[in-house]
Design a protein around this motif. Structure first.
Motif, PDB file in Angstrom:
ATOM      1  N   THR A   7       0.304   4.096  -3.129  1.00  0.00           N
ATOM      2  CA  THR A   7      -0.141   5.075  -2.410  1.00  0.00           C
ATOM      3  C   THR A   7       1.874   6.440  -3.105  1.00  0.00           C
ATOM      4  O   THR A   7       1.726   7.396  -3.203  1.00  0.00           O
ATOM      5  N   GLU A   8       2.313   5.975  -2.465  1.00  0.00           N
ATOM      6  CA  GLU A   8       3.698   6.725  -2.236  1.00  0.00           C
ATOM      7  C   GLU A   8       4.166   7.171  -3.669  1.00  0.00           C
ATOM      8  O   GLU A   8       4.617   8.102  -3.454  1.00  0.00           O
TER       9      GLU A   8
ATOM     10  N   GLY B 157       0.995   7.850  -6.296  1.00  0.00           N
ATOM     11  CA  GLY B 157      -0.131   8.914  -5.611  1.00  0.00           C
ATOM     12  C   GLY B 157      -1.165   7.959  -6.297  1.00  0.00           C
ATOM     13  O   GLY B 157      -2.767   8.490  -6.838  1.00  0.00           O
TER      14      GLY B 157
ATOM     15  N   GLU C  72      -5.343   6.200  -6.365  1.00  0.00           N
ATOM     16  CA  GLU C  72      -5.942   6.458  -4.901  1.00  0.00           C
ATOM     17  C   GLU C  72      -6.781   5.280  -5.257  1.00  0.00           C
ATOM     18  O   GLU C  72      -7.505   4.713  -4.023  1.00  0.00           O
TER      19      GLU C  72
ATOM     20  N   MET D 274     -10.604   1.616  -0.511  1.00  0.00           N
ATOM     21  CA  MET D 274      -9.808   1.726  -2.167  1.00  0.00           C
ATOM     22  C   MET D 274     -10.037   0.694  -3.893  1.00  0.00           C
ATOM     23  O   MET D 274      -9.478   1.031  -4.977  1.00  0.00           O
TER      24      MET D 274
ATOM     25  N   TYR E  92      -7.963  -2.512   2.732  1.00  0.00           N
ATOM     26  CA  TYR E  92      -8.610  -1.402   1.844  1.00  0.00           C
ATOM     27  C   TYR E  92     -10.217  -1.441   1.401  1.00  0.00           C
ATOM     28  O   TYR E  92      -9.485  -1.713   0.426  1.00  0.00           O
TER      29      TYR E  92
ATOM     30  N   TRP F 253       1.334  -1.030   0.251  1.00  0.00           N
ATOM     31  CA  TRP F 253      -0.191  -0.102   0.130  1.00  0.00           C
ATOM     32  C   TRP F 253       0.739   1.044   0.144  1.00  0.00           C
ATOM     33  O   TRP F 253       0.266   2.487  -0.795  1.00  0.00           O
ATOM     34  N   ARG F 254       2.278   0.636   0.524  1.00  0.00           N
ATOM     35  CA  ARG F 254       3.182   2.307   1.254  1.00  0.00           C
ATOM     36  C   ARG F 254       3.602   2.634  -0.306  1.00  0.00           C
ATOM     37  O   ARG F 254       3.347   3.702  -1.093  1.00  0.00           O
TER      38      ARG F 254
END
Length: 338
Positions: free
Chosen positions: A114-115, A118, A120, A145, A142, A110-111
Motif C-alpha cells: 500500500t505505501e 498505492g 488497493e 483487498m 485483508y 501490506w505496508r
C-alpha cells in the motif's frame, strides 16, 4: 550484486511486545504495475527461502507471467535479507532477535504493497509451505483487498504433529556444542548437518524413497550422496539463528491468533472472501490433506484440489517435480482466469 530492494519500515512493534528497530523488508518485483493497479500478485517466501528461490514459478507463458502481472515477492523476516538475527545490530542481534509471527509478516507486507505502490486490490496471493501460511493470513486479514488465493502444501495453522516434527529439527541444531545458545562466532556445522538429516525424513514421502526417486529422478549416486548433497547442502548455506527464528514463526503459525479473531480458527477461515483453490500434496508428511479439508469446509468460496504425487512436501517447490509444477501452474491459470 543486489537484485532486490529494501523497504524501510521504521521501528516495528510486534505481536510479541518487542520491537525491531529500523526494520527492513526485502522484496523483488517482476513485471510492470498497470495504470489501474489491478494486475498484482503477491507471492511470499517459504521456510529458509529467499525471493530468487521463488522464481521457478515465474516466467513468460506461465500463470505468474511478468508480461501480464506485477508480481511482488516479499522476503519473510528472519530469512537473511529482510530484518533477521544475522543482519540486525545489537542489542537485537543473534539470539536476541525478537519473535515474529506470520501476522507480523503480513502486516508489514501490506505496508509495502500500500505505501510503496498505492495498491488497493490484489488479484492473487499464492505461496508454498510457510508461503501458504502467509497466503491464508492475507485472505483472512485483508478480505476486501484479496480477490483470489492459492495456498499449496501448507496450512492455516501449525498442527500439533507438525510442531513436534519441528522440535526434532530444532533440537538437532541446538545440540551442537558450537551453537553456544545462539551466540556462535562460526556457524554450528554439525548441528546444521544433523538438522538436515532430520528434515530429509519428512520433506519427501515414503514412496519417494521406496521407489529410489533420489537416484532415478534426481540422479544422485546413492542415498548417502542425496543426504549429503541435497539436504546437508541446503541447510549449510543458511544461518542457524535465522532458521530458528523462521521455525518459531512456523510453529506458532495460526491465522486466528491475533486481535482480529481472538483464537477462533473457524471465524478466521470464514472471513476469507477470496476465491480459493487449496492444493495439498497427497503424500505430504507436514501438511496432510485432512488439515486442508477442515480449512476448506469453513472457507466460503474454496475448493480442495489434491495433488496426487510421490514427492511429498516437495511437490510444491522449489521447482523440483516438473509434473507437479505443471498441475500447479494450470490451477493458477484457471484461478486467475475466473
Amino acid at each position: 550484486m543486489m537484485d532486490y530492494k529494501l523497504f524501510d519500515l521504521g521501528d516495528v512493534k510486534l505481536q510479541s511486545g518487542m520491537t525491531i528497530p529500523d526494520a527492513k523488508l526485502a522484496y523483488k518485483t517482476y513485471g510492470e504495475l498497470n495504470a489501474a493497479k489491478d494486475n498484482v500478485i503477491v507471492y511470499p517466501t517459504w521456510y529458509s527461502g529467499q525471493h530468487y528461490e521463488n522464481e521457478w514459478l515465474i516466467g513468460a507463458g506461465k500463470a505468474l507471467d511478468p508480461d501480464k502481472y506485477f508480481i511482488i515477492v516479499p522476503n519473510m523476516l528472519n530469512n537473511g535479507l529482510s530484518s533477521s538475527p544475522s543482519n540486525t545490530p545489537a542489542p537485537y542481534d543473534a539470539a536476541r532477535f525478537p519473535r515474529v509471527t506470520a501476522y507480523d509478516n503480513v502486516q508489514l507486507q501490506w505496508r509495502l504493497v500500500t505505501e510503496a505502490f498505492g495498491i488497493e486490490k490484489i488479484a492473487l496471493v499464492t505461496g508454498w509451505s510457510m508461503g501458504a501460511l502467509q497466503t491464508y493470513h492475507w485472505g483472512a486479514m485483508y478480505p476486501d483487498m484479496v480477490e483470489r488465493i492459492l495456498p499449496f502444501q501448507g496450512s492455516a495453522k501449525c498442527s500439533r504433529h507438525n510442531f513436534v516434527f519441528l522440535e526434532g529439527v530444532k533440537a538437532a541444531l541446538q545440540a551442537d556444542a558450537a551453537f553456544l545458545d545462539g551466540w556462535y562466532e562460526k556457524q554450528p556445522v554439525k548441528g546444521l548437518r544433523a538438522a538436515a538429516r532430520v528434515y530429509a525424513g519428512w520433506g519427501l514421502s515414503q514412496k519417494f524413497y521406496r521407489d529410489h526417486m533420489d537416484l532415478d529422478a534426481l540422479g544422485y549416486a546413492s542415498l548417502e550422496d542425496f543426504l549429503v548433497s541435497f539436504w546437508e547442502g541446503w541447510l549449510l548455506a543458511k544461518d542457524a539463528n535465522n532458521l530458528l527464528g523462521m521455525l518459531w514463526t512456523w510453529q506458532n503459525g495460526d491465522i486466528s491468533h491475533n486481535p482480529l479473531f481472538g483464537g477462533d480458527l473457524v471465524k478466521a477461515l470464514s472471513a476469507i472472501k477470496a476465491k480459493a483453490i487449496v492444493m495439498p500434496s497427497s503424500t505430504d508428511l507436514y501438511f496432510p490433506v485432512a488439515d486442508n479439508e477442515f480449512e476448506v469446509k469453513h472457507m466460503p468460496n474454496a475448493e480442495l484440489r489434491v495433488v496426487e504425487t510421490s514427492w511429498g512436501h516437495f511437490a510444491g517447490g522449489p521447482g523440483t517435480s516438473p509434473d507437479d509444477i505443471e498441475v500447479l501452474d494450470q490451477a493458477l491459470k484457471e484461478l486467475l482466469a475466473s
